[in-house]
Design a protein around this motif. Sequence first.
Motif, short mmCIF file in Angstrom:
data_model
loop_
_atom_site.label_atom_id
_atom_site.label_comp_id
_atom_site.label_asym_id
_atom_site.label_seq_id
_atom_site.Cartn_x
_atom_site.Cartn_y
_atom_site.Cartn_z
N GLU A 132 0.82 -1.21 0.00
CA GLU A 132 0.00 0.00 0.00
C GLU A 132 0.85 1.27 0.00
N ILE A 133 1.93 1.26 0.79
CA ILE A 133 2.75 2.46 0.88
C ILE A 133 3.44 2.76 -0.45
N ALA A 134 3.71 1.71 -1.25
CA ALA A 134 4.37 1.90 -2.53
C ALA A 134 3.43 2.58 -3.52
N ILE A 135 2.18 2.15 -3.57
CA ILE A 135 1.21 2.79 -4.46
C ILE A 135 0.92 4.21 -3.99
N GLU A 136 0.83 4.39 -2.68
CA GLU A 136 0.60 5.74 -2.15
C GLU A 136 1.73 6.68 -2.57
N ALA A 137 2.96 6.20 -2.50
CA ALA A 137 4.10 7.04 -2.84
C ALA A 137 4.13 7.37 -4.34
N MET A 138 3.72 6.42 -5.18
CA MET A 138 3.77 6.62 -6.63
C MET A 138 2.53 7.30 -7.17
N SER A 139 1.70 7.84 -6.28
CA SER A 139 0.48 8.53 -6.68
C SER A 139 0.63 10.04 -6.48
N TYR A 140 -0.03 10.77 -7.37
CA TYR A 140 0.00 12.23 -7.27
C TYR A 140 -1.31 12.78 -7.80
N GLU A 141 -1.99 13.54 -6.97
CA GLU A 141 -3.28 14.14 -7.32
C GLU A 141 -4.25 13.11 -7.88
N GLY A 142 -4.28 11.94 -7.23
CA GLY A 142 -5.28 10.92 -7.55
C GLY A 142 -4.90 9.94 -8.63
N SER A 143 -3.74 10.10 -9.25
CA SER A 143 -3.33 9.19 -10.32
C SER A 143 -2.03 8.48 -9.95
N VAL A 144 -1.89 7.24 -10.43
CA VAL A 144 -0.66 6.48 -10.24
C VAL A 144 0.25 6.73 -11.45
N TYR A 145 1.51 7.03 -11.18
CA TYR A 145 2.42 7.43 -12.25
C TYR A 145 3.55 6.45 -12.48
N GLY A 146 3.34 5.20 -12.20
CA GLY A 146 4.38 4.24 -12.50
C GLY A 146 4.22 2.97 -11.69
N VAL A 147 5.06 2.00 -12.00
CA VAL A 147 5.08 0.74 -11.28
C VAL A 147 6.23 0.79 -10.27
N PRO A 148 5.92 0.75 -8.99
CA PRO A 148 6.98 0.77 -7.97
C PRO A 148 7.74 -0.54 -7.96
N VAL A 149 9.04 -0.46 -7.70
CA VAL A 149 9.84 -1.68 -7.65
C VAL A 149 10.57 -1.86 -6.32
N SER A 150 11.02 -0.78 -5.72
CA SER A 150 11.83 -0.89 -4.51
C SER A 150 11.36 0.06 -3.44
N ILE A 151 11.43 -0.40 -2.20
CA ILE A 151 11.10 0.43 -1.05
C ILE A 151 12.32 0.48 -0.14
N GLU A 152 12.71 1.68 0.24
CA GLU A 152 13.86 1.80 1.13
C GLU A 152 13.58 2.79 2.25
N ASN A 153 14.13 2.51 3.39
CA ASN A 153 13.92 3.37 4.56
C ASN A 153 15.02 3.09 5.57
N LEU A 154 15.07 3.92 6.55
CA LEU A 154 16.05 3.78 7.61
C LEU A 154 15.55 2.85 8.71
N ALA A 155 16.51 2.34 9.47
CA ALA A 155 16.22 1.57 10.67
C ALA A 155 17.45 1.69 11.57
N LEU A 156 17.34 1.14 12.75
CA LEU A 156 18.48 1.06 13.66
C LEU A 156 19.19 -0.27 13.42
N VAL A 157 20.47 -0.19 13.10
CA VAL A 157 21.27 -1.40 12.97
C VAL A 157 22.13 -1.50 14.23
N ARG A 158 22.06 -2.66 14.89
CA ARG A 158 22.65 -2.83 16.22
C ARG A 158 23.72 -3.92 16.21
N ASN A 159 24.88 -3.59 16.71
CA ASN A 159 25.95 -4.56 16.90
C ASN A 159 25.56 -5.44 18.09
#
Length: 422
Positions: A132-159
């Motif tokens: 859902e978040i991928a389609i939401e991101a690729m949408s603008y003013e009610g239209s979808v403008y492409g096919v999403p392929v990758s999702i990236e975000n930050l996280a905490l990486v812990r040793n």
Amino acid sequence: MRPITSGSRRLLQLAAIGATGMMLVACSGGGGGDDDAGASGGEGGGTITVWMDQNRADALADVIAAFEEESGTTVEVVIKEFGDIAGDFVTQAPSGEGPDVVLAPHDALGNLVSNGVVSPIELGDAAGDFQEIAIEAMSYEGSVYGVPVSIENLALVRNTALAPEAPATWDDLVSTGQAAVASGAAQYPLLVGLDPNNADPYHLYPLQASFGGPLFALNEDGTYDGSDLQIGNEGNLEFASALQEWGTSGVLNLSISQDIAKEQFAAGASPYTITGPWSLEQFDEAGIEYAVDPIPSAGSLPATPLVGVQGFMLSSYSENSIVATQFITDYIASEDAQTAIYEAGDRAPALTAAFEAMPADSPTTAFGEIGSDAVPMPNVPEMAAIWDQWGATEAQIIGGQGDPTQLWTDMSTAIQSTIDGS
């Protein structure tokens, strides 16, 4: 969520490319010249040009070969640095020198749409096959403008050797990190890559969000309202004060760049780093044992990272738009393609089937699960007015160059003035 450890990490095996690509309902508002093009699944023809980076081009080599064989279309791949693609596209598309299909980040969408260089793609019910978040991101003013392929975000990486348990709060993280430094087990309590002049608003935003510090207001449908700037609200001012405290105490260090942060964490110099999946290969090569956790909250709300979604979009100047659309919706949207891109870049697939096929104990899966609860980076054109002043002000505050409340308020006023003058 349970931590995901690197010791059990493994890659999926790419399935053989077949003729069973996912069929989507698609249409395009692109240019003419489609006489050579056939219907989806039928004969294609002609040539389409695709702009993408080397990583994605290598990953999609088999998918592109299958498309060429099955559609009778030649695909000319132009390799570009990912960060240059959207800007070059805006400049070159109107002159006829641009591609038929372009890989671009979703946060460039507002600018691409306002410049008239991309056309909507109608996915129909198949939109539900993506996160859902991928389609939401690729949408603008009610239209979808492409096919999403990758999702990236930050996280905490812990040793896990220096911090066996995930911190419950930001204060827990800081105290554990400082204790590791005091004992001589670590050099830094936390590693966050920053620039001495521009800090890094993207890496610091999860903490900003935890104080209730948004950038823009939201419309009723959850999209951003670029006309309603919220970066100067009370939560953001609280975050500004916290930034100064973290800079003074050494939790944040403007002398540690992104490269240094990755190198030092890989060397075991800190229990924690805030980073994205693009760093995992370096950590794996170093042989360090790590876990991927949500970033703990420093305020009263969750520490929500900004999600970046990358997708393939159709040029409104394409002269072979039907075939170009077929390439995007039948091939780029297939599980084979999305899995191949994931394997090449450690970024979670946008297609739900490809995401669910990832190993449950993969660090990339952990990043993807954290991202599913995050928010898309604003894709409104007004976002362009924020970055420079936002980062410069954060650097001033971390560096102790003035009163944090006044510096942040002045920044908000300046950003609003820039937006008003655009």
